[in-house]
Design an enzyme around this catalytic site. Structure first.
Site, PDB file in Angstrom:
ATOM      1  N   GLU A  92       0.911  -1.424  -0.007  1.00  0.00           N
ATOM      2  CA  GLU A  92      -0.147   0.407   0.203  1.00  0.00           C
ATOM      3  C   GLU A  92       0.552   1.268  -0.384  1.00  0.00           C
ATOM      4  O   GLU A  92       0.176   2.318  -0.760  1.00  0.00           O
ATOM      5  CB  GLU A  92      -0.622  -0.366   1.486  1.00  0.00           C
ATOM      6  N   HIS A 162     -11.451  -6.690   8.169  1.00  0.00           N
ATOM      7  CA  HIS A 162     -11.654  -5.976   6.883  1.00  0.00           C
ATOM      8  C   HIS A 162     -13.465  -5.154   7.000  1.00  0.00           C
ATOM      9  O   HIS A 162     -14.561  -5.109   6.482  1.00  0.00           O
ATOM     10  CB  HIS A 162     -12.462  -7.340   6.346  1.00  0.00           C
TER      11      HIS A 162
END
Length: 357
Positions: A92, A162
């Protein structure tokens, strides 16, 4: 089961337990109705338009070339080629760092972080590089063409890695914008505005609504202005403020409160930074009461900033303490998710107690 409702002459399809609506919309998206789309398809349509209308636009991230885990980038690589739509390593920090460089060269860099929970490795790049790029050069150069897409929030089974809602972390950072849509029509217009904005934007997408939220979305190219809140339900007794997926829960609470004779005004903030204080202030001065709701933990959530600002602006007009109905101050749970979530019943109870204060 899908249910069709007629509201203000429009048909809005509500699927499963997550209801939403567009009770009012900007004029530039109320042209002839297009196709019925869910939220991820509206995002996909916006990305198609962005790539088609600007040859300097690029889409990249983990697994985006085959459509991504949520299918938001389906068909983009086939249509625009793998030089403009391509996969990246699972890094990321590298995704955002590359996007900053690409945008600094005058391109439109549309980066995807697969889950908002994994945006933290890129935090330094966003906060210390993207947000400060223009300022540190005295506006000689910038990376305003950078847009970072990230699916956020609960999904029913995501657990603590998540399901997070990290928007408040980025709202503390001057130099970037933070945007959260509530529905397909809004998502398309807000994403196109974000991509074309002259500042870096973190665009959080409510993944719970990717397939559950369905409505008619105009096929043409349109934008929804940033930093303009929308009153999606008018009322006189209490103001409710939220964003993203939480708006559907709050609207259900408003409908139930109406059965008890309580008139609720519901506002979608849409853009969290810079947020539309004037619209919220005007509403609270009318109703005298304010309730804020979001999925993120209550402590340090963006609801606290809204509360503080409205107290400063509306102190003498308040009839009751400002209420926040938010996630709990715990890691996001798995089996205990229903207890963690700011549910309709929690909001309804808070509406009644605030009005009866």
């Amino acid at each position: 089961m899908a249910t069709a409702l007629q509201r203000f002459g429009r048909s809005v399809v509500l699927i499963s337990k997550r209801h939403f609506s567009n009770l009012s919309c900007e004029e530039n998206i109320t042209k002839p109705i297009g196709k019925s789309l869910n939220l991820y398809s509206a995002i996909n349509q916006a990305l198609h338009i962005a790539l088609e209308t600007d040859p300097r636009a690029y889409v990249f991230g983990e697994d985006v070339s085959f459509g991504g885990v949520f299918r938001c980038t389906t068909g983009l690589a086939d249509r625009f080629g793998k030089n403009r739509v391509f996969n990246t390593p699972l890094c990321e920090q590298g995704i955002v760092g590359f996007g900053i460089g690409l945008a600094a060269m005058g391109n439109r860099a549309i980066a995807e972080i697969q889950f908002a929970d994994y945006i933290y490795p890129a935090f330094d790049q966003i906060v210390n590089e993207a947000a400060k790029f223009r300022y540190r050069s005295g506006n000689q150069f910038n990376c305003g063409g950078l847009t970072i897409r990230a699916p956020y929030g609960a999904v029913g089974h995501g657990g603590h890695y998540h399901s997070q809602s990290p928007e408040a972390f980025f709202c503390h950072v001057p130099g970037i914008k933070v945007v959260v849509p509530r529905s397909p029509r809004q998502a398309k217009g807000l994403l196109l505005s974000s991509i074309r904005d002259q500042n870096p934007v973190v665009f959080f997408e409510p993944k719970w609504l990717y397939r559950l939220a369905v409505e008619d979305v105009a096929e043409h190219d349109y934008v929804v202005p940033l930093s303009e809140a929308e009153v999606i339900r008018e009322g006189s007794d209490i103001t409710l403020v939220g964003w993203g997926a939480q708006l559907s829960i709050m609207e259900q609470a408003c409908l139930d409160a109406e059965e008890s004779g309580i008139s609720c005004e519901l506002i979608d903030l849409k853009t969290l930074i810079p947020w539309d204080k004037d619209t919220v202030e005007a509403s609270v001065k009318k109703t005298g009461r304010l309730l804020i709701s979001h999925e993120a933990p209550v402590t340090g959530g963006f609801g606290a900033e809204i509360s503080a600002s409205i107290v400063e602006r509306c102190f003498l007009r308040l009839e009751a303490p400002i209420t926040r109905i938010c996630g709990l101050d715990t890691p996001f749970p798995l089996v205990f998710e229903p207890f963690y979530m700011p549910s309709k019943n929690k909001i309804l109870d808070a509406i009644k107690s605030t009005v009866n204060y």
